[in-house]
Scaffold this motif. Sequence first.
Motif, PDB file in Angstrom:
ATOM      1  N   THR A  43       0.833  -1.109   0.114  1.00  0.00           N
ATOM      2  CA  THR A  43       0.065  -0.011  -0.020  1.00  0.00           C
ATOM      3  C   THR A  43       1.031   1.342  -0.048  1.00  0.00           C
ATOM      4  O   THR A  43       0.247   2.424   0.001  1.00  0.00           O
ATOM      5  CB  THR A  43      -0.938  -0.107   1.078  1.00  0.00           C
ATOM      6  N   ALA A  44       1.991   0.957  -0.053  1.00  0.00           N
ATOM      7  CA  ALA A  44       3.068   2.088   0.052  1.00  0.00           C
ATOM      8  C   ALA A  44       2.819   2.899  -1.293  1.00  0.00           C
ATOM      9  O   ALA A  44       2.586   2.510  -2.363  1.00  0.00           O
ATOM     10  CB  ALA A  44       4.687   1.754   0.120  1.00  0.00           C
ATOM     11  N   GLY A  45       3.103   4.370  -1.248  1.00  0.00           N
ATOM     12  CA  GLY A  45       2.979   5.159  -2.323  1.00  0.00           C
ATOM     13  C   GLY A  45       4.068   4.746  -3.251  1.00  0.00           C
ATOM     14  O   GLY A  45       5.106   4.679  -2.984  1.00  0.00           O
ATOM     15  N   PRO A  46       4.131   5.335  -4.505  1.00  0.00           N
ATOM     16  CA  PRO A  46       5.491   5.385  -5.500  1.00  0.00           C
ATOM     17  C   PRO A  46       6.444   6.354  -4.986  1.00  0.00           C
ATOM     18  O   PRO A  46       6.319   7.025  -4.378  1.00  0.00           O
ATOM     19  CB  PRO A  46       4.415   5.816  -6.812  1.00  0.00           C
ATOM     20  N   THR A  47       7.565   5.846  -5.426  1.00  0.00           N
ATOM     21  CA  THR A  47       8.802   6.607  -5.212  1.00  0.00           C
ATOM     22  C   THR A  47       8.679   7.946  -6.032  1.00  0.00           C
ATOM     23  O   THR A  47       8.226   8.173  -7.274  1.00  0.00           O
ATOM     24  CB  THR A  47       9.957   5.776  -5.731  1.00  0.00           C
ATOM     25  N   ALA A  48       9.019   8.938  -5.354  1.00  0.00           N
ATOM     26  CA  ALA A  48       8.934  10.301  -5.911  1.00  0.00           C
ATOM     27  C   ALA A  48       9.737  10.357  -7.309  1.00  0.00           C
ATOM     28  O   ALA A  48      10.771   9.997  -7.193  1.00  0.00           O
ATOM     29  CB  ALA A  48       9.547  11.736  -4.943  1.00  0.00           C
ATOM     30  N   ALA A  49       8.951  10.916  -8.248  1.00  0.00           N
ATOM     31  CA  ALA A  49       9.777  11.256  -9.614  1.00  0.00           C
ATOM     32  C   ALA A  49      10.712  12.424  -9.502  1.00  0.00           C
ATOM     33  O   ALA A  49      10.586  13.507  -8.682  1.00  0.00           O
ATOM     34  CB  ALA A  49       8.705  11.456 -10.780  1.00  0.00           C
ATOM     35  N   VAL A  50      11.685  12.505 -10.556  1.00  0.00           N
ATOM     36  CA  VAL A  50      12.514  13.610 -10.650  1.00  0.00           C
ATOM     37  C   VAL A  50      12.072  14.437 -12.041  1.00  0.00           C
ATOM     38  O   VAL A  50      11.245  13.752 -12.545  1.00  0.00           O
ATOM     39  CB  VAL A  50      13.833  13.073 -10.928  1.00  0.00           C
ATOM     40  N   GLY A  51      12.499  15.580 -12.238  1.00  0.00           N
ATOM     41  CA  GLY A  51      12.193  16.123 -13.490  1.00  0.00           C
ATOM     42  C   GLY A  51      12.560  15.652 -14.653  1.00  0.00           C
ATOM     43  O   GLY A  51      13.616  14.697 -14.730  1.00  0.00           O
ATOM     44  N   ASP A  52      12.043  15.845 -15.689  1.00  0.00           N
ATOM     45  CA  ASP A  52      12.625  15.281 -17.084  1.00  0.00           C
ATOM     46  C   ASP A  52      14.184  15.507 -17.456  1.00  0.00           C
ATOM     47  O   ASP A  52      14.740  14.867 -17.987  1.00  0.00           O
ATOM     48  CB  ASP A  52      11.818  16.002 -18.312  1.00  0.00           C
ATOM     49  N   GLY A  53      14.471  16.622 -16.960  1.00  0.00           N
ATOM     50  CA  GLY A  53      15.927  16.975 -17.101  1.00  0.00           C
ATOM     51  C   GLY A  53      17.033  16.591 -16.084  1.00  0.00           C
ATOM     52  O   GLY A  53      18.164  16.790 -16.118  1.00  0.00           O
ATOM     53  N   ASP A  54      16.363  15.675 -14.874  1.00  0.00           N
ATOM     54  CA  ASP A  54      17.296  15.450 -14.025  1.00  0.00           C
ATOM     55  C   ASP A  54      17.814  13.969 -14.241  1.00  0.00           C
ATOM     56  O   ASP A  54      17.118  13.167 -14.189  1.00  0.00           O
ATOM     57  CB  ASP A  54      16.601  15.423 -12.609  1.00  0.00           C
ATOM     58  N   GLY A  55      19.153  13.770 -14.110  1.00  0.00           N
ATOM     59  CA  GLY A  55      19.842  12.551 -13.909  1.00  0.00           C
ATOM     60  C   GLY A  55      20.013  11.728 -15.144  1.00  0.00           C
ATOM     61  O   GLY A  55      19.054  11.877 -16.130  1.00  0.00           O
ATOM     62  N   PRO A  56      20.919  10.811 -15.495  1.00  0.00           N
ATOM     63  CA  PRO A  56      20.977  10.133 -16.687  1.00  0.00           C
ATOM     64  C   PRO A  56      20.155   8.894 -16.599  1.00  0.00           C
ATOM     65  O   PRO A  56      19.445   8.598 -15.485  1.00  0.00           O
ATOM     66  CB  PRO A  56      22.592   9.569 -16.429  1.00  0.00           C
ATOM     67  N   PRO A  57      19.884   8.201 -17.562  1.00  0.00           N
ATOM     68  CA  PRO A  57      19.115   6.947 -17.451  1.00  0.00           C
ATOM     69  C   PRO A  57      19.658   5.821 -16.372  1.00  0.00           C
ATOM     70  O   PRO A  57      20.761   5.797 -16.313  1.00  0.00           O
ATOM     71  CB  PRO A  57      18.832   6.276 -18.882  1.00  0.00           C
ATOM     72  N   CYS A  58      18.958   5.402 -16.015  1.00  0.00           N
ATOM     73  CA  CYS A  58      19.120   4.222 -14.948  1.00  0.00           C
ATOM     74  C   CYS A  58      18.260   3.006 -15.005  1.00  0.00           C
ATOM     75  O   CYS A  58      17.050   3.288 -15.152  1.00  0.00           O
ATOM     76  CB  CYS A  58      19.397   4.755 -13.485  1.00  0.00           C
ATOM     77  N   LEU A 277      14.338  15.039 -34.802  1.00  0.00           N
ATOM     78  CA  LEU A 277      14.055  13.892 -35.527  1.00  0.00           C
ATOM     79  C   LEU A 277      14.962  13.858 -36.893  1.00  0.00           C
ATOM     80  O   LEU A 277      15.126  12.691 -37.508  1.00  0.00           O
ATOM     81  CB  LEU A 277      12.583  13.715 -35.783  1.00  0.00           C
ATOM     82  N   ALA A 278      14.943  14.858 -37.609  1.00  0.00           N
ATOM     83  CA  ALA A 278      15.496  15.027 -38.933  1.00  0.00           C
ATOM     84  C   ALA A 278      17.200  14.588 -38.785  1.00  0.00           C
ATOM     85  O   ALA A 278      17.475  13.851 -40.038  1.00  0.00           O
ATOM     86  CB  ALA A 278      15.413  16.395 -39.217  1.00  0.00           C
ATOM     87  N   SER A 279      17.474  14.527 -37.848  1.00  0.00           N
ATOM     88  CA  SER A 279      19.091  13.843 -37.712  1.00  0.00           C
ATOM     89  C   SER A 279      18.952  12.306 -37.455  1.00  0.00           C
ATOM     90  O   SER A 279      20.101  12.066 -37.427  1.00  0.00           O
ATOM     91  CB  SER A 279      19.774  14.695 -36.900  1.00  0.00           C
ATOM     92  N   VAL A 280      17.851  11.849 -37.240  1.00  0.00           N
ATOM     93  CA  VAL A 280      18.122  10.550 -36.722  1.00  0.00           C
ATOM     94  C   VAL A 280      18.492   9.431 -37.987  1.00  0.00           C
ATOM     95  O   VAL A 280      18.162   9.700 -39.229  1.00  0.00           O
ATOM     96  CB  VAL A 280      16.584   9.861 -36.025  1.00  0.00           C
ATOM     97  N   ARG A 281      19.376   8.781 -37.636  1.00  0.00           N
ATOM     98  CA  ARG A 281      19.736   7.793 -38.849  1.00  0.00           C
ATOM     99  C   ARG A 281      19.769   6.456 -38.309  1.00  0.00           C
ATOM    100  O   ARG A 281      20.249   6.013 -37.481  1.00  0.00           O
ATOM    101  CB  ARG A 281      21.360   8.248 -39.186  1.00  0.00           C
ATOM    102  N   GLY A 282      19.398   5.483 -39.258  1.00  0.00           N
ATOM    103  CA  GLY A 282      19.556   4.147 -38.833  1.00  0.00           C
ATOM    104  C   GLY A 282      18.501   3.406 -37.782  1.00  0.00           C
ATOM    105  O   GLY A 282      19.169   2.520 -37.269  1.00  0.00           O
ATOM    106  N   GLY A 310       8.477  20.027 -27.886  1.00  0.00           N
ATOM    107  CA  GLY A 310       8.900  20.853 -26.931  1.00  0.00           C
ATOM    108  C   GLY A 310      10.306  20.859 -26.347  1.00  0.00           C
ATOM    109  O   GLY A 310      10.973  21.825 -25.879  1.00  0.00           O
ATOM    110  N   TRP A 311      10.827  19.311 -26.631  1.00  0.00           N
ATOM    111  CA  TRP A 311      12.253  19.157 -26.005  1.00  0.00           C
ATOM    112  C   TRP A 311      13.083  19.603 -26.684  1.00  0.00           C
ATOM    113  O   TRP A 311      13.081  19.662 -28.183  1.00  0.00           O
ATOM    114  CB  TRP A 311      12.317  17.819 -25.593  1.00  0.00           C
ATOM    115  N   PRO A 312      14.487  20.227 -26.346  1.00  0.00           N
ATOM    116  CA  PRO A 312      15.373  20.790 -27.276  1.00  0.00           C
ATOM    117  C   PRO A 312      16.044  19.736 -28.222  1.00  0.00           C
ATOM    118  O   PRO A 312      16.610  20.168 -29.207  1.00  0.00           O
ATOM    119  CB  PRO A 312      16.332  21.581 -26.295  1.00  0.00           C
ATOM    120  N   ALA A 313      16.185  18.521 -27.483  1.00  0.00           N
ATOM    121  CA  ALA A 313      16.772  17.335 -28.045  1.00  0.00           C
ATOM    122  C   ALA A 313      16.199  16.089 -27.652  1.00  0.00           C
ATOM    123  O   ALA A 313      15.679  16.081 -26.684  1.00  0.00           O
ATOM    124  CB  ALA A 313      18.461  17.540 -28.037  1.00  0.00           C
ATOM    125  N   ALA A 314      16.642  15.063 -28.400  1.00  0.00           N
ATOM    126  CA  ALA A 314      16.125  13.804 -27.944  1.00  0.00           C
ATOM    127  C   ALA A 314      16.926  13.297 -26.784  1.00  0.00           C
ATOM    128  O   ALA A 314      18.128  13.845 -26.572  1.00  0.00           O
ATOM    129  CB  ALA A 314      16.545  12.766 -29.142  1.00  0.00           C
TER     130      ALA A 314
END
Length: 401
Positions: A43-58, A277-282, A310-314
């Motif tokens: 019944t525990a709540g979800p872990t708090a999220a960080v903003g879209d710009g915070d931290g590398p993927p993990c 998206l115009a620069s995506v290759r393969g 709205g994001w500046p980059a992928a």
Amino acid sequence: MATSGDLRLVRLLAGLATAVLLGGTACSGPAGGDAAPTGTPSTAGPTAAVGDGDGPPCTVALPASWDAALHAGVVAPQAGETLTVALGLGDGSAFAVSDVPGVRHALVRRHGASAGEDPGSDVVVQDLGLDHPEWQVLGATWDGRHLAYRVDRSYADFEDFALYVWDSQGGRRPVEVAHGERDADGKLMQTPFVDPVLADGWLYWTQTRDADPGRTVVSGYRLADGHVERLARGFSRAPVRFGDLLVRADSAKAAQTSSLRALDLAGHRPAGLPAPLASVRGPYYLAADEDTFAWVGGAQGDEVWVWRAGWPAARLLAAHATGAQFPRVAGDTVVWTGDDATWVGDLRSWSAARLTPSYGGVWADGGPVVTVAFAPQEKGGPSVQALLDTTSVGPLGRAGC
């Protein structure tokens, strides 16, 4: 762009990866298989999220709230039935293939508890016939009225397929829009997976056709009157809808690195793409919804990338997604299958987690509901399948990152 031999291998691996989810007992998992969702509901709540710009993927462990939701969302077959879910909807209903030996092998719409209908009543979309137990329903997509899907008619011959669309308000049988076509020698031509797209009164798909085994054709079928248009010819795979665009990966020549190309849905004219998206290759695989575009890329095909309007980059969502294929956007998440498990990446916390312990299947249709299938616990056994609303469980969080 992949060669015909590469496409054959991709299609073989793809068929194996989707069999657990969309082919019932056609494929089994590793020795011992996967159990149903494990863990004690919390019944525990979800872990708090960080903003879209915070931290590398993990990578994180699947939170208890997600595991509990998988438990609660299990789609239970009726007595004597094998049920293979093709697509889950937000009201708890599902499109699924219902198999009852000697009685039924049919694509049905099964009402959920909140759908306002008798949970025990099925709407038969298509009777697949008792003589064809191997027929599988794949690539299902729903626009609220129409259901589009393909039926693979053979476990071994991926070119033997038919593409259908069903009007839930028309009271008619599904219409066969396309099927595997033959070359000049009468042989079924190799074709990329035919995953349909429904958008603004049209059905779109890509396949090898017109007796030309060297190229694929992007076609459109107007739902109102069945008018068909050939929209583009090249070397592309399945397109995706992204906002008001139909986007595909294509190239000018065979074996040439592909780039993204777009058609304006309003007039079917070539259209420009946002700069990121115009620069995506393969790219290996594409996925999209109204404002989110995802793809599998990288030199080894083990990176999952995402760009939102709205994001500046992928941004890189998963850096070591071994064998990643069939990504799908599901609300604020992206799901995909891999060599080791099925996965979910969360754009709210910028983290990823296994949805299944090892082998399995996962499918989504732009909305937040994900259909998750666990490998059978024994060879030839049924797959436990669950519907998961990713908005109800909160972000994955970044615990341990």
